[in-house]
Motif scaffolding. Structure first.
Motif, PDB file in Angstrom:
ATOM      1  N   LEU A  20      50.166  49.502  -8.057  1.00 23.63           N
ATOM      2  CA  LEU A  20      49.195  50.095  -8.978  1.00 23.63           C
ATOM      3  C   LEU A  20      49.122  49.338 -10.296  1.00 23.63           C
ATOM      4  N   VAL A  21      50.268  49.021 -10.865  1.00 23.99           N
ATOM      5  CA  VAL A  21      50.286  48.304 -12.139  1.00 23.99           C
ATOM      6  C   VAL A  21      49.648  46.932 -11.994  1.00 23.99           C
ATOM      7  N   VAL A  22      49.994  46.211 -10.935  1.00 26.60           N
ATOM      8  CA  VAL A  22      49.455  44.865 -10.752  1.00 26.60           C
ATOM      9  C   VAL A  22      47.954  44.906 -10.502  1.00 26.60           C
ATOM     10  N   LEU A  23      47.485  45.837  -9.685  1.00 22.88           N
ATOM     11  CA  LEU A  23      46.047  45.923  -9.419  1.00 22.88           C
ATOM     12  C   LEU A  23      45.254  46.294 -10.666  1.00 22.88           C
ATOM     13  N   ILE A  24      45.771  47.196 -11.451  1.00 18.63           N
ATOM     14  CA  ILE A  24      45.083  47.593 -12.685  1.00 18.63           C
ATOM     15  C   ILE A  24      45.167  46.485 -13.726  1.00 18.63           C
ATOM     16  N   ALA A  25      46.349  45.909 -13.883  1.00 22.00           N
ATOM     17  CA  ALA A  25      46.550  44.895 -14.924  1.00 22.00           C
ATOM     18  C   ALA A  25      45.841  43.590 -14.608  1.00 22.00           C
ATOM     19  N   ARG A  26      45.727  43.235 -13.338  1.00 22.23           N
ATOM     20  CA  ARG A  26      45.133  41.958 -12.956  1.00 22.23           C
ATOM     21  C   ARG A  26      43.685  41.838 -13.442  1.00 22.23           C
ATOM     22  N   THR A  27      42.960  42.936 -13.455  1.00 21.08           N
ATOM     23  CA  THR A  27      41.546  42.892 -13.858  1.00 21.08           C
ATOM     24  C   THR A  27      41.365  43.030 -15.361  1.00 21.08           C
ATOM     25  N   ARG A  28      42.387  43.475 -16.061  1.00 30.77           N
ATOM     26  CA  ARG A  28      42.203  43.809 -17.478  1.00 30.77           C
ATOM     27  C   ARG A  28      42.957  42.950 -18.472  1.00 30.77           C
ATOM     28  N   ILE A  29      43.937  42.194 -18.028  1.00 30.53           N
ATOM     29  CA  ILE A  29      44.735  41.441 -18.999  1.00 30.53           C
ATOM     30  C   ILE A  29      44.746  39.957 -18.633  1.00 30.53           C
ATOM     31  N   PRO A  30      44.988  39.094 -19.606  1.00 37.88           N
ATOM     32  CA  PRO A  30      45.031  37.649 -19.329  1.00 37.88           C
ATOM     33  C   PRO A  30      46.229  37.254 -18.471  1.00 37.88           C
ATOM     34  N   LEU A  31      46.168  36.037 -17.963  1.00 35.07           N
ATOM     35  CA  LEU A  31      47.178  35.549 -17.031  1.00 35.07           C
ATOM     36  C   LEU A  31      48.573  35.493 -17.625  1.00 35.07           C
ATOM     37  N   LEU A  32      48.703  35.015 -18.844  1.00 35.64           N
ATOM     38  CA  LEU A  32      50.044  34.934 -19.447  1.00 35.64           C
ATOM     39  C   LEU A  32      50.654  36.321 -19.640  1.00 35.64           C
ATOM     40  N   THR A  33      49.836  37.268 -20.005  1.00 35.21           N
ATOM     41  CA  THR A  33      50.327  38.632 -20.155  1.00 35.21           C
ATOM     42  C   THR A  33      50.695  39.206 -18.790  1.00 35.21           C
ATOM     43  N   MET A  34      49.925  38.838 -17.763  1.00 31.25           N
ATOM     44  CA  MET A  34      50.232  39.288 -16.409  1.00 31.25           C
ATOM     45  C   MET A  34      51.592  38.750 -15.962  1.00 31.25           C
ATOM     46  N   LEU A  35      51.896  37.541 -16.349  1.00 28.67           N
ATOM     47  CA  LEU A  35      53.197  36.958 -16.038  1.00 28.67           C
ATOM     48  C   LEU A  35      54.313  37.771 -16.703  1.00 28.67           C
ATOM     49  N   GLN A  36      54.110  38.172 -17.930  1.00 28.12           N
ATOM     50  CA  GLN A  36      55.094  38.995 -18.623  1.00 28.12           C
ATOM     51  C   GLN A  36      55.238  40.362 -17.953  1.00 28.12           C
TER      52      GLN A  36
END
Length: 132
Positions: A20-36
């Motif tokens: 859930l977190v990855v699916l929601i975050a993937r569309t809304r946050i930049p790549l570097l933040t997704m890595l964090q």
């Protein structure tokens, strides 16, 4: 803490939370933040696995029988062996899940790093073309 709970009841809610977190975050946050975010989720997983380990008292030297009288009867021997077997099985389960998710996280984090490098290369290439 979670050593009395079956390991699947620790892992499955975490997997659902992670998806859930990855699916929601993937569309809304930049790549570097997704890595964090992925690194933070991996840290949370490691904490859950540490809490899922059995109590070390059952494997410590203090739990060994000090004399033959402590395990003289078959019932005492059986109870002693069952306690150690449960701790060994639990350690094996935690190790299994930890290795599996470490590999999954490793490859997903490497994938994010490659995406960041590719996007940085594309920005550099498009920036160089406009200067010429």
């Amino acid at each position: 803490m979670f050593d009395d709970i079956d390991i699947i009841w620790v892992v499955m809610p975490y997997v659902l939370f992670y998806v859930l977190v990855v699916l929601i975050a993937r569309t809304r946050i930049p790549l570097l933040t997704m890595l964090q975010v992925r690194l933070g989720l991996f840290s949370l997983f490691l904490v859950l696995m540490i809490l899922a380990l059995p109590n070390t008292v059952s494997l410590s030297g203090a739990a060994y029988p000090e004399s033959i009288d402590a395990i003289a009867s078959p019932e005492k021997t059986l109870k002693f062996l069952q306690r150690y077997n449960e701790a060994t099985v639990r350690n094996s389960e935690v190790l299994h899940w930890s290795l599996f998710f470490t590999a999954v996280f490793f490859f997903s984090i490497i994938n994010d790093i490659i995406k960041v490098i590719k996007s940085a290369d594309l920005e550099v290439e498009t920036g160089d073309d406009s200067e010429k």
